[in-house]
Design a protein around this motif. Structure first.
Motif, PDB file in Angstrom:
ATOM      1  N   HIS A   9      17.344 -97.516 -55.697  1.00 55.95           N
ATOM      2  CA  HIS A   9      16.587 -96.304 -55.401  1.00 55.95           C
ATOM      3  C   HIS A   9      16.557 -95.436 -56.654  1.00 55.95           C
ATOM      4  CE1 HIS A   9      16.934 -96.904 -50.917  1.00 55.95           C
ATOM      5  NE2 HIS A   9      17.964 -97.631 -51.340  1.00 55.95           N
ATOM      6  N   GLU A  43      12.151 -85.640 -53.424  1.00 57.80           N
ATOM      7  CA  GLU A  43      12.425 -86.792 -52.569  1.00 57.80           C
ATOM      8  C   GLU A  43      13.917 -87.107 -52.473  1.00 57.80           C
ATOM      9  OE1 GLU A  43       9.954 -89.862 -54.199  1.00 57.80           O
ATOM     10  OE2 GLU A  43       8.091 -88.862 -53.597  1.00 57.80           O
ATOM     11  N   THR A  46      15.727 -85.489 -49.134  1.00 59.15           N
ATOM     12  CA  THR A  46      15.430 -85.886 -47.760  1.00 59.15           C
ATOM     13  C   THR A  46      16.717 -86.334 -47.068  1.00 59.15           C
ATOM     14  OG1 THR A  46      15.009 -88.201 -48.333  1.00 59.15           O
ATOM     15  CG2 THR A  46      13.133 -86.670 -48.450  1.00 59.15           C
ATOM     16  N   PRO A  47      16.790 -86.187 -45.750  1.00 59.16           N
ATOM     17  CA  PRO A  47      17.987 -86.649 -45.032  1.00 59.16           C
ATOM     18  C   PRO A  47      18.272 -88.128 -45.261  1.00 59.16           C
ATOM     19  CG  PRO A  47      16.636 -85.266 -43.615  1.00 59.16           C
ATOM     20  CD  PRO A  47      15.834 -85.506 -44.857  1.00 59.16           C
ATOM     21  N   GLU A  48      17.209 -88.925 -45.366  1.00 54.19           N
ATOM     22  CA  GLU A  48      17.383 -90.365 -45.560  1.00 54.19           C
ATOM     23  C   GLU A  48      18.063 -90.661 -46.895  1.00 54.19           C
ATOM     24  OE1 GLU A  48      14.232 -89.522 -42.690  1.00 54.19           O
ATOM     25  OE2 GLU A  48      14.504 -88.881 -44.782  1.00 54.19           O
ATOM     26  N   HIS A  49      17.625 -89.957 -47.948  1.00 54.20           N
ATOM     27  CA  HIS A  49      18.227 -90.227 -49.256  1.00 54.20           C
ATOM     28  C   HIS A  49      19.633 -89.640 -49.351  1.00 54.20           C
ATOM     29  CE1 HIS A  49      18.354 -91.405 -53.433  1.00 54.20           C
ATOM     30  NE2 HIS A  49      18.812 -90.203 -53.733  1.00 54.20           N
ATOM     31  N   ALA A  51      21.733 -89.402 -47.109  1.00 54.96           N
ATOM     32  CA  ALA A  51      22.667 -90.269 -46.391  1.00 54.96           C
ATOM     33  C   ALA A  51      23.217 -91.351 -47.316  1.00 54.96           C
ATOM     34  CB  ALA A  51      21.969 -90.910 -45.193  1.00 54.96           C
TER      35      ALA A  51
END
Length: 212
Positions: A9, A43, A46-49, A51
């Motif tokens: 990522h 980006e 974000t909650p996804e990243h 995490a």
């Protein structure tokens, strides 16, 4: 996450993500996915990243159940995981490994910080020449130490290319080549100049430049 393809990522233009990309390519790892995360566009928050990376930064490497961040930790992991293939970039003896670690620390604690201070002014528009000169003067003291070391060995950890050299490529390229400060930095430092020419001409690094 199931075992399989590595997922990185980040974004290739990031100095830290680029460091990992070079390590992967030097080790001959082609089966990986670069999942673009542009922190400048928010980006990373974000909650996804978050995490994956609680500080919201890049890069992050996912390898099966392992989620790993911090670029220098990641390149060490890559060098160990793929030890039997590609370029042997971590040394083959305890002494060599210790010297690789030593110069990785020098890069992270001395070269990187001083180089980024120079970049702050070299990349500005307009360039504050006085502040750039002051930053370059501090950086020159680091380069003088490199010149002394490289007068004895071809590369930083010895006469073999390693993670210690590789880790300089992304930040060094921006200052020396992109912002054209190499002429000043290399003046009176022929061994630093030769070292930079050697490491920046490697095929793996050229491939990363094509991604930027």
């Amino acid at each position: 996450m199931a075992e399989g393809k590595l997922i990185l990522h980040g974004v290739a233009s990031s100095t830290c993500t680029g460091r990992v990309l070079v390590a992967l390519l030097e080790k001959g790892v082609e089966d990986f996915e670069l999942k673009v995360v542009n922190v400048r566009k928010g980006e990373g928050k974000t909650p996804e990243h978050k995490a994956l990376q609680p500080f919201g930064l890049i890069p992050v490497l996912q390898d099966g159940s392992l989620t790993l961040f911090e670029s220098r930790a990641i390149i060490r992991y890559i060098a160990n995981k793929f030890e039997g293939q590609g370029t042997p970039i971590y040394g083959s003896t305890p002494v060599e490994k210790a010297l690789v670690e030593q110069w990785l620390e020098v890069e992270g604690q001395n070269f990187n910080a001083a180089c980024k201070e120079c970049l702050k002014y070299a990349a500005a528009s307009p360039v504050d020449q006085e502040k750039l000169a002051q930053a370059m003067e501090k950086f020159s003291k680091v380069l003088d130490i490199y010149e002394a070391r490289l007068s004895d060995t071809q590369f930083l950890a010895g006469d073999f290319f390693s993670l210690a050299d590789l880790s300089h490529l992304t930040t060094g390229w921006k200052l020396f080549d992109k912002y054209k400060q190499g002429v000043v930095c290399f003046e009176g430092r022929p061994h630093v100049k030769a070292w930079w020419a050697a490491i920046s001409s490697r095929p793996a690094w050229k491939r990363v430049l094509e991604m930027i």
